[in-house]
Design an enzyme around this catalytic site. Structure first.
Site, PDB file in Angstrom:
ATOM      1  CE  LYS A 207      36.917 -14.559  24.031  1.00 17.34           C
ATOM      2  NZ  LYS A 207      36.856 -13.160  23.554  1.00 17.34           N
TER       3      LYS A 207
HETATM    4  O1  G3H Z   1      34.631  -9.986  20.554  1.00 18.39           O
HETATM    5  C1  G3H Z   1      34.813  -9.722  19.394  1.00 18.39           C
HETATM    6  C2  G3H Z   1      34.651  -8.386  18.875  1.00 18.39           C
HETATM    7  O2  G3H Z   1      33.414  -7.950  19.295  1.00 18.39           O
HETATM    8  C3  G3H Z   1      34.826  -8.364  17.391  1.00 18.39           C
HETATM    9  O3  G3H Z   1      34.398  -7.181  16.897  1.00 18.39           O
HETATM   10  P1  G3H Z   1      34.696  -6.746  15.409  1.00 18.39           P
HETATM   11  O4  G3H Z   1      33.950  -7.641  14.476  1.00 18.39           O
HETATM   12  O5  G3H Z   1      34.185  -5.340  15.368  1.00 18.39           O
HETATM   13  O6  G3H Z   1      36.164  -6.836  15.202  1.00 18.39           O
END
Ligand code: G3H
Length: 436
Positions: A207
């Site tokens: 990533k």
């Molecule tokens: O992969 C990233 C997450 O889905 C981020 O989620 P979030 O915006 O709820 O922290």
């Protein structure tokens, strides 16, 4: 030049994404998803410190697992199907569960049945390995890497059959380079290569954040034949740069067979509404207030249009001849932050072919319970364009939205990472005291 060990020690881990498939000749497989997000680092941190550590807002280290569960049992009878099965089978979207744990085998019930079960271990899963590392004098950052790489390798093994069954289409596990490197092109490249080498699994995704300095890193890493999960994408402009980096990297790779170099582009959704809603509330007019909760999905729908445009035409076709695979759009940040909104707001309207939807517990449970499955992502493109333009007309600066969210995203990654290292240090100190 930084030594390899120093570099890998300072290039933090981030997350893991995997996709699975059960390989039974009698059973047809379907995906269902897991991811490895925000909670993961909290679980990690909790296990390490064994003190009470709560999940802090914005804390996340993403990654994901995609799981294929069986549609029929060995006798051909139907087993319980969920909306996740339909999502994959009927609409070609891969659902991912946004969480991961140690041991990764705790995820097997979800893979096997496709039914979400609370089976995540959070206790002392990391203690033994960590203790060994500390006792043998390994420093904190390197210990962190060792723990993480083991998780990634275990998950890669668990998901390997999906990777094989899907001919390298699914079954990946992602691990992220250090968030501390998000503004450093060259170190990110080196960290990605080292991480890839250290994990040494076919189905690992490295990533890399979609920050401006890391766009050239993405190209270079792809050109080296390493599959990449590009994360923290918040705007259309940056998304286009990400696609171009992928295409440039494929073209520069010199490989005759490009089929094993794949990528996903993690486009964040709910956070866009969180910010734009605030801006709309400041504007305060009825028209502005009426647009709350609409920005994120409108932008996502336009991202899908861009995806279709960029992965077609002569340039793309030339790469296809060498086996290239499209960089799939992955919807990240799909849990609803405003309780006034429907709990499937960032899942149901974003269903489309060749995409991935990552779902943390809240979104996953809601979608299994009452989600609807239909191709929605391009059902009303002109409405999405209308919303996007109307927001701009009202004074919403999409450039500002993208850069502000990126800033906050990278910052929260860094804080999480540093906080985890602090917890590990505390734990190591206490272990040394006990051992003396
Ligand atoms: O992969 C990233 C997450 O889905 C981020 O989620 P979030 O915006 O709820 O922290």
């Amino acid at each position: 030049m930084a030594s390899i060990s120093k570099l890998s020690a300072s290039a933090a881990f981030a997350s893991s994404a995997t996709s699975f498939t059960r390989s039974s000749q009698q059973q047809q497989n379907q995906p269902m998803c897991f991811a490895y997000p925000r909670k993961r680092i909290a679980i990690f941190e909790k296990s390490i410190s064994s003190s009470k550590l709560s999940v802090r807002a914005g804390q996340r280290i993403a990654g994901s697992l995609i799981v294929r569960c069986s549609k029929v049992d060995g006798n051909g009878s139907s087993v319980k199907r969920t909306t996740l099965h339909d999502l994959y089978e009927k609409e070609g979207q891969s659902p991912w569960y946004d969480n991961l744990c140690r041991p990764v085998t705790d995820l097997i019930p979800l893979i096997e049945s496709g039914i979400f079960q609370k089976a995540i271990s959070t206790s002392s899963a990391y203690n033994d390995q960590f203790k060994q590392l500390v006792q043998s004098g390994v420093d904190i950052k390197m210990s962190y890497w060792e723990l993480v790489v083991k998780d990634i390798q275990d998950a890669c093994k668990l998901f390997e059959s999906i990777y094989d069954d899907s001919d390298g289409g699914d079954g990946y596990v992602s691990v992220e380079v250090s968030p501390l490197l998000a503004d450093d092109t060259e170190t990110t490249i080196q960290a990605a290569k080292l991480l890839h080498k250290k994990v040494n699994r076919r189905n690992v995704y490295i990533k890399i954040p979609a920050t401006a300095p890391c766009i050239p890193s993405i190209k270079e890493v792809i050109a080296n034949g390493i599959s990449v999960n590009v994360t923290l994408i918040f705007s259309l402009a940056r998304y286009e740069a990400v696609i171009d980096a992928y295409l440039d990297g494929l073209e520069a790779s010199g490989l005759n067979d490009l089929s094993r170099v794949t990528s996903v582009a993690s486009f964040f959704v709910s956070r866009v509404d969180s910010l734009v809603d605030k801006l709309l509330e400041k504007i305060g007019t009825p028209e502005a207030l009426d647009l709350r909760g609409k920005a994120a999905n409108a932008q996502a729908a336009l991202a899908f249009q861009l995806y279709q445009k960029k992965f077609s035409g002569p340039r793309w076709e030339a790469l296809v001849k060498k086996g290239a695979k499209k960089q799939r759009l992955l919807w990240a940040s799909t849990s609803v932050k405003n309780p006034a909104y429907p709990d499937t707001l960032y899942v149901a309207p974003l269903v489309g072919p060749d995409t991935v939807s990552t779902m943390p517990d809240q979104a996953l449970l809601a979608f299994i319970d009452h989600g609807t499955v239909a191709r929605t992502i391009d059902a009303n493109v002109s409405e999405a364009e209308g919303i996007y333009n109307a927001l701009e007309k009202l004074g919403i600066d999409w450039g500002y939205v993208g850069s502000q969210l990126e800033l906050e995203g990278v910052d929260s990654f860094k804080k999480s990472f540093n906080s985890l290292l602090d917890s590990m240090q505390e734990k190591a100190n206490s272990m040394k005291l006990v051992n003396m």
